[in-house]
Design an enzyme around this catalytic site. Sequence first.
Site, PDB file in Angstrom:
ATOM      1  N   ASP A 343       0.769  -1.347  -0.093  1.00  0.00           N
ATOM      2  CA  ASP A 343      -0.113   0.019  -0.036  1.00  0.00           C
ATOM      3  C   ASP A 343       0.716   1.355  -0.113  1.00  0.00           C
ATOM      4  OD1 ASP A 343       0.868  -0.681   2.583  1.00  0.00           O
ATOM      5  OD2 ASP A 343      -0.791   0.279   3.470  1.00  0.00           O
ATOM      6  N   GLU A 426      10.798  -3.549  12.179  1.00  0.00           N
ATOM      7  CA  GLU A 426      11.963  -2.970  11.575  1.00  0.00           C
ATOM      8  C   GLU A 426      13.156  -3.268  12.532  1.00  0.00           C
ATOM      9  OE1 GLU A 426       9.059  -1.455  12.066  1.00  0.00           O
ATOM     10  OE2 GLU A 426       8.364  -0.732  10.342  1.00  0.00           O
TER      11      GLU A 426
HETATM   12  N1  UDP Z   1      -0.519  -7.384   5.777  1.00  0.00           N
HETATM   13  C1  UDP Z   1      -0.574  -8.768   5.708  1.00  0.00           C
HETATM   14  N2  UDP Z   1      -1.585  -9.272   6.651  1.00  0.00           N
HETATM   15  C2  UDP Z   1      -2.563  -8.569   7.286  1.00  0.00           C
HETATM   16  C3  UDP Z   1      -2.257  -7.374   7.487  1.00  0.00           C
HETATM   17  C4  UDP Z   1      -1.404  -6.858   6.721  1.00  0.00           C
HETATM   18  O1  UDP Z   1       0.061  -9.601   5.168  1.00  0.00           O
HETATM   19  O2  UDP Z   1      -3.189  -9.306   8.315  1.00  0.00           O
HETATM   20  C5  UDP Z   1       0.413  -6.845   4.799  1.00  0.00           C
HETATM   21  C6  UDP Z   1      -0.147  -5.747   3.911  1.00  0.00           C
HETATM   22  O3  UDP Z   1      -0.506  -6.105   2.806  1.00  0.00           O
HETATM   23  C7  UDP Z   1       1.018  -4.796   3.981  1.00  0.00           C
HETATM   24  C8  UDP Z   1       1.753  -5.078   5.163  1.00  0.00           C
HETATM   25  O4  UDP Z   1       1.408  -6.114   5.694  1.00  0.00           O
HETATM   26  O5  UDP Z   1       1.836  -5.198   2.866  1.00  0.00           O
HETATM   27  C9  UDP Z   1       1.623  -4.037   6.247  1.00  0.00           C
HETATM   28  O6  UDP Z   1       0.349  -4.002   6.559  1.00  0.00           O
HETATM   29  P1  UDP Z   1      -0.562  -2.661   6.744  1.00  0.00           P
HETATM   30  O7  UDP Z   1      -0.269  -1.786   5.628  1.00  0.00           O
HETATM   31  O8  UDP Z   1      -1.866  -2.877   7.155  1.00  0.00           O
HETATM   32  O9  UDP Z   1       0.158  -2.046   8.057  1.00  0.00           O
HETATM   33  P2  UDP Z   1       0.423  -0.416   8.067  1.00  0.00           P
HETATM   34  O10 UDP Z   1       1.106   0.130   7.052  1.00  0.00           O
HETATM   35  O11 UDP Z   1      -0.756   0.114   8.382  1.00  0.00           O
HETATM   36  O12 UDP Z   1       1.409  -0.521   9.498  1.00  0.00           O
HETATM   37 MN    MN Z   2       0.718  -0.108   4.971  1.00  0.00          MN
END
Ligand code: UDP
Ligand code: MN
Length: 487
Positions: A343, A426
């Site tokens: 995203d 990270e």
């Molecule tokens: N993701 C995943 N499983 C989940 C939630 C998220 O594989 O149950 C992946 C999502 O597609 C993204 C990454 O993990 O590539 C980080 O997730 P998200 O964007 O929801 O986290 P944020 O950016 O809000 O911290």
């Molecule tokens: Mn994200």
Amino acid sequence: MKGVNYSSLGTYSGINGGGNVGGTGKMSLGKSIKMYLTIFILTTCIYMALYQYHISREPFAASEVVKHQEKSSSYIASYLWSPISLLMANSSSNSINNPTTTSTTTTTTTTIAPTTPTTTTLGSVGQKQGASSTASIRMVSLVATTPSFISPLSESRSELGSESLGGHQKTATMKTSTTTTTTRTTASGLATTKLSATTRTTTTAKTSAKLSAATTPIASHMENGHKTRPTFVAASLPPPLYIITPTYRRPEQLAELTRLGYTLKHVVNLLWLVIEDANKTNPLVGHTLDRIGVPYEYMVAPMPEKYKQTKKAKPRGVSNRNRGLEYLREHATEGVLYFADDDNTYDISIFEQMRYINKVAMWPVGLVTKTGVSSPIIQEGKLVGYYDGWIGGRKYPVDMAGFAVSVKFLKERPNAQMPFKPGYEEDGFLRSLAPLDDAEIELLADECRDILTWHTQTKKNAPGQALNRTRYKNTNLEHIDRLLVRP
Ligand code: UDP
Ligand code: MN
């Protein structure tokens, strides 16, 4: 010589204006014609000179649009001679002896990370392999210059050593020229549904880019490269990039992958590791990846059940990323890995910068926490700390989109992986890369003065309401419906 003529005729014109009416008719007519011609030529020359000067002063010219390009010493000349440059750019035979023209062409064929069949890979997707696609990128060119291409042969199969031809010529007066042509041929195993090999034929030519890294391999290759024709020089591909993208099923998933995929399509020598938090692959995801045409591996790595059940924050994308690391330990030997969430938003220049790192590199990420950015703090060229809205006792308070790691460096650390610890993914991963000296961390994006990656978040969409199947039976809506996440 002309100058002499101009001045003498100029004087004549003055005399004439002074009333030299009594001269012989024929003489004065001839002289008048000569005089008017001279005045015309002179005026045209002055006008041209003024016009070139005016153009060279235009703010648009170099500072805004192509701010990273060096100013050529013959800046005004570049305008005067651009039509000639244009001709030269299209003529391969002339360019070698012409002092105003240089030509560099890189022609390469490489097989990136032959993707051996794995049981987790592709499912029915592989059946759709076999399409080849050609991407052609031309970045801003200030001067009218037409790079000429000779299309690469698209005959490469699953073997190394397939041939390719490609060409890009440029002139010395070009302000910007980064041209990349990529032809990717993906061959699938005939007997199986799995992807058996991914072969890429790539032609790339770069000039005067600010990134010295981007030009280095070409420059070094020019010394050893064999010439395919007088003005063409072969060069090797830049180091491979492995982009690890966690993903999971939700209404936005295909949209996110589409957007990211087409960003990655601008990058050569890249393998996209798309890893879904699921128990099995989804043909719709595979179909989307096929259509985009970026070399990829599609795998699954479900989040362990205990984390799925928790009411607290989940370690999102961790099992996916660890699966990606496992893949690299098995299949990759060189290049660089980067965790690109599905995203986020990426400026492709960051990919060209991260390719050449030795160990670990970092750079700012926009739209992170209340501070609006997460970034290393640089003072006098040195990393002195981190700026982030939430430090939380982390040694490396950075965002997932803000660092890259060399594959060799990773492989020298067999235990390096990402912890299932929300907020500390990270930090935990970077700590697991020890020993790593702060001074060894390379600072990209103009020494962390620029933002090339953004932690964007797509608005969550509720699953659309179920389709009335009786009413829309035998319509296209039945097909569309399969692409959507329904309640
Ligand atoms: N993701 C995943 N499983 C989940 C939630 C998220 O594989 O149950 C992946 C999502 O597609 C993204 C990454 O993990 O590539 C980080 O997730 P998200 O964007 O929801 O986290 P944020 O950016 O809000 O911290
Ligand atoms: Mn994200």
